[in-house]
Scaffold this active site. Sequence first.
Site, PDB file in Angstrom:
ATOM      1  N   CYS A   1     -37.480  17.750 -25.196  1.00 30.21           N
ATOM      2  CA  CYS A   1     -38.298  16.678 -25.783  1.00 30.21           C
ATOM      3  C   CYS A   1     -39.358  16.232 -24.780  1.00 30.21           C
ATOM      4  O   CYS A   1     -40.528  16.063 -25.124  1.00 30.21           O
ATOM      5  CB  CYS A   1     -37.435  15.469 -26.151  1.00 30.21           C
ATOM      6  SG  CYS A   1     -36.269  15.740 -27.492  1.00 30.21           S
TER       7      CYS A   1
ATOM      8  N   ASP B   1     -38.157   2.376  16.486  1.00 27.99           N
ATOM      9  CA  ASP B   1     -38.869   1.470  17.377  1.00 27.99           C
ATOM     10  C   ASP B   1     -37.831   0.520  17.972  1.00 27.99           C
ATOM     11  O   ASP B   1     -36.863   0.162  17.301  1.00 27.99           O
ATOM     12  CB  ASP B   1     -39.927   0.700  16.573  1.00 27.99           C
ATOM     13  CG  ASP B   1     -40.681  -0.289  17.434  1.00 27.99           C
ATOM     14  OD1 ASP B   1     -41.143   0.106  18.502  1.00 27.99           O
ATOM     15  OD2 ASP B   1     -40.795  -1.456  17.023  1.00 27.99           O
TER      16      ASP B   1
ATOM     17  N   CYS C   1     -33.746  14.911 -24.927  1.00 24.73           N
ATOM     18  CA  CYS C   1     -33.401  15.938 -23.940  1.00 24.73           C
ATOM     19  C   CYS C   1     -34.640  16.369 -23.157  1.00 24.73           C
ATOM     20  O   CYS C   1     -35.741  15.882 -23.385  1.00 24.73           O
ATOM     21  CB  CYS C   1     -32.785  17.147 -24.637  1.00 24.73           C
ATOM     22  SG  CYS C   1     -33.916  17.941 -25.799  1.00 24.73           S
TER      23      CYS C   1
ATOM     24  N   ASP D   1     -46.113  -0.155  13.280  1.00 21.90           N
ATOM     25  CA  ASP D   1     -45.765   1.265  13.349  1.00 21.90           C
ATOM     26  C   ASP D   1     -46.332   2.063  12.172  1.00 21.90           C
ATOM     27  O   ASP D   1     -45.869   3.170  11.893  1.00 21.90           O
ATOM     28  CB  ASP D   1     -44.240   1.419  13.376  1.00 21.90           C
ATOM     29  CG  ASP D   1     -43.618   0.688  14.554  1.00 21.90           C
ATOM     30  OD1 ASP D   1     -44.115   0.855  15.670  1.00 21.90           O
ATOM     31  OD2 ASP D   1     -42.650  -0.057  14.346  1.00 21.90           O
TER      32      ASP D   1
ATOM     33  N   ASP E   1     -41.230  -1.596  11.983  1.00 17.08           N
ATOM     34  CA  ASP E   1     -41.424  -2.875  11.291  1.00 17.08           C
ATOM     35  C   ASP E   1     -42.374  -2.773  10.111  1.00 17.08           C
ATOM     36  O   ASP E   1     -42.614  -3.744   9.415  1.00 17.08           O
ATOM     37  CB  ASP E   1     -41.889  -3.964  12.270  1.00 17.08           C
ATOM     38  CG  ASP E   1     -43.226  -3.627  12.925  1.00 17.08           C
ATOM     39  OD1 ASP E   1     -43.927  -2.723  12.427  1.00 17.08           O
ATOM     40  OD2 ASP E   1     -43.569  -4.267  13.924  1.00 17.08           O
TER      41      ASP E   1
END
Length: 761
Positions: A17, A452, A14, A653, A649
Site C-alpha cells: 500500500c 567533551d 501494508c 561543540d 553540549d
Amino acid sequence: MNNSQSYKVKGMHCASCASIIERTVKKVEGVMSVEVNPGTEKAKISFDGGKVTPEILNDKLAPLGYTIYSDSHNMSASDMGMSESEHAGHLGLTQSKSEKLTELKDMKVKVLTAIPLAVISLFIMAWDIGAQLNMLGAMPLVWEEFFHHLLPIMATYILFVVGKPYLLGFYRFLKTGEANMDTLIGLGTSVAFLYSFIVSAFEETLLKDFPNIGATYFDVTIIVITFIAIGKYLETRSKLKTGDAIEKLLNLQAKTAFVIFAGEEKEIPISEVVHKDIIVVKPGSKIPVDGILVNGSSYVDESMVTGEPMPVLKKVGDIVVAGTINTNGTFNFQATKVGGETLLAQIIKMVEDAQNSRAPIQALADKISSIFVPAVLVIAFITLIVWIFFGNLSFGLISFVGVLVIACPCALGLATPTAIIVGVGKGAKEGILIKDAATLEKLHKVDTLVVDKTGTITLGKPTLSDIVNNGDLTQDAFISVIASLESKSEHPIAHAIINYAKEKNIVINNIANFENIEGKGISGVVNGLEYFVGNVKLVNDLGLKFDTIQIEEFTMQGKTPVILAIKEKVLGFVMVSDVVKEESKKMVADLHKLGIKVVMLTGDDEKAAKYIGDLVGVDEVVANVMPKDKLDKIKELQTSGCIVAMAGDGVNDAPALAQADVGIAMGTGTDVAIESAGITLLGGDVSKLAKAIKLSKITMRGIKQNLFWAFIYNIVGIPLAAGLFYPIFGWLLSPVFAGFAMAMSSVSVVSNSLRIKQKKL
C-alpha cells in the site's frame, strides 16, 4: 511556495500500500518528495503549494482506496471534534485514539461473528479428513445435506461482510491495475468461492463431463478470511501499544492554566495562554507552559526533563518547564514559551518525527515490497496453469489460493517501522531523544565515543569541592568570611562559593572597606577584622609564609585555590573546581562492556585533563584543544576506520557534533539543544550514553529478527503453497493453514517489536 507536511493515511494496510501511495503521489506535478511509513500509517509529503493541494492528492488516491488527512498533531481538540481527554490520548498512528478504538471495536464484532462459522467449517473439514483416512465413519447423509446447504450461506456472509475490504481491494485492482495485500486475499478467496458456487449450482451437469470436480472450497473461504481477520485485529491492537510513548508524553500536558487578569485568577485552556501572561501554579498542579518564576517559591518535580526523582527548589528568576509538577508551594510565573514552543511540545514533535522516519535498513524491504505483489500474482497464475496442465484442477485451485494468501507482504512491511516506533518511544521514556531512524541505526555500529570534558564528564560549572581550615574559625565562620567578601565579586569562582554558602544556610555578612586587588584577590572588613581573599600571589605580597605543597597537589587535579588570610597569617583555603559527575565513571565502564573506546577532549591543560581522564577511566585524553582541534580529532579517528559518536553540549561543540557519525547533545533543562544533534540526552545525564547505544543495538537486533523471519516465511511459504514439494514429499499446503500462517506472521513481527519495551537498558 514549498510545503512539507505530515498526513495521516486511511486505507493503508501494508508495505505494498505504501509503495502504491508513493508511486501515485510522486507522479503528481508539483510534488518534490513523498515518504510513506506503513508502521505509523503516515505520509510526509513535500510539494509546491502553488501547484498542489491535499484535495488534488486525494483525487488521485481515492480511486485506489486511500485518503490523506492533516496530521492531528497540529490540530486542537475542537478541530478534531474530540474531548480534551481524547485529544490527550491521541497516539499519532492513523486516526485519533477514539477512531482507532472504534475501528478495533468493529473488527472485534466481525471476528466474534466469524469465529463460530470457522469452527463449524473446521469441524466439517476435520470429519472429512478423518473419513478419508478411515479414522472416522462417513458423515450421516442428513448432516451432510444440511452442511452442504449451510456452508454457501456462511461463506457468503464471511466473504461479503467480514471480507469486504479484500473484495474492494480486488475490485480496485481490476479497475486501476494496482495490487496490494487486499488484492491477493480478495482474489484468492473470491476464486475459491466462485468456483465452489458454480460447482454447487451446476453439480449434476458438471459431474457428467468432469467426474473429479465435486469438491467445493466454501470452508477455505470461511476459514482463511476468519484467520486473517483475527490476525488483523491482533495486529491493530498491538500497534496501538507501539504508540504508548506519544500517549504518555501527551498526557503530561496540562489542560488548563490559571491566569491573572485584572488582579483576578481565571482558568483558561492552555491554547489561549499567550506570552507574558502571569500564571498561578498551585500545589500538585502541572505547569502548563514554559516561563520564569516571578513570585513565590516551591519544589518542582522535573523528572520528566532530567530523569532525576528529587524535586528541585524553584525561586524568583528560575525557569519552569511545561509538564513538570509543582509539589508543595504556590508561585506565579510569566509565560515565555507557549504552544509548540515549549520544551514538552518540542520533545513530542521530535519523537513523532523520529517514529515516522525510515531507517536505511528499510530500503531493501521497501524495494522488495514494491515488486512483491505483482510477482506473487504471476506466480499464482503460473501455478494454476501448471496444475491444470497436469490434469488436476482441484490441486491447482488449492495452490492458487494458497500462494495468494500466504504471500501477503504485511510482515515484511511492518518489520522495520514497528521496531523503530517502539525503540524511539522507549528512548523518550528514558530521556533519550532520537532525531530520526537513520541515527538510531548508525548508533549501533559506533565503536568509538568522543566526549567533551566540561559539561559532559564534569558538571560544567564551578563548585566548591574542598575546604582546608587551618585557623581558629569554625567551618561555618570560615566559609562565611570568604563568601561575604566574594559577594562583592562577579567572578564565576565567587558564585561557586556564594552558592555553597547559601545551600548550607551559612550567613553572608555585610562588609566594609571593600577593595579589589587587580589579578590577585580582594580585601575587606568583616565583623571589625580585615581579611584578604585571593591567590598565592596575594599571599606572597602580604609577606606571609605558606606551605604551597598541598595547594599544588590540588591544582594538579585542575582545581583553583581561594586563600583566606589576615595580615598576620594564612587561615586556610578552599578549592573551586568543575566537579566530575557521579555517573561519569559508571558510564565509561558501561561503554567498555559494550566494546566502545572512550576518548576525552578538553581545552584544559594536560595534567588536569589526565587527572580527570584517569579518574573516570577513559582510554585516551586529548588536552589543550580548540573547537577546530576537536573537529580534526574526529576526522582523524574516522580516517583510521572508526565509527565515531561525539557527545558534547550541542553549542560549543557544534562542528565536532556535525562531523561525527552520530552527534549526541547533552541537553540540560530548558536549554536542551534538541536540533543540534542526532540524539539529545535530557538532563545531561551521561549514564544515558551507554543506554542510548544499548537501545540502538536492541532495536536493530529486533529489526533484523523481524526481517529474517519475514523473508524466510515467504521464501519457504510460497513454494510450499504452490505445490513444489508435492511430487517429492507429497506436501501440499492447504489455504486454511496458509491463512493462519499469514495472519500470525504479522502478529509475530509486531509482538517481537513490542518486546523491545521490556528490555532493560
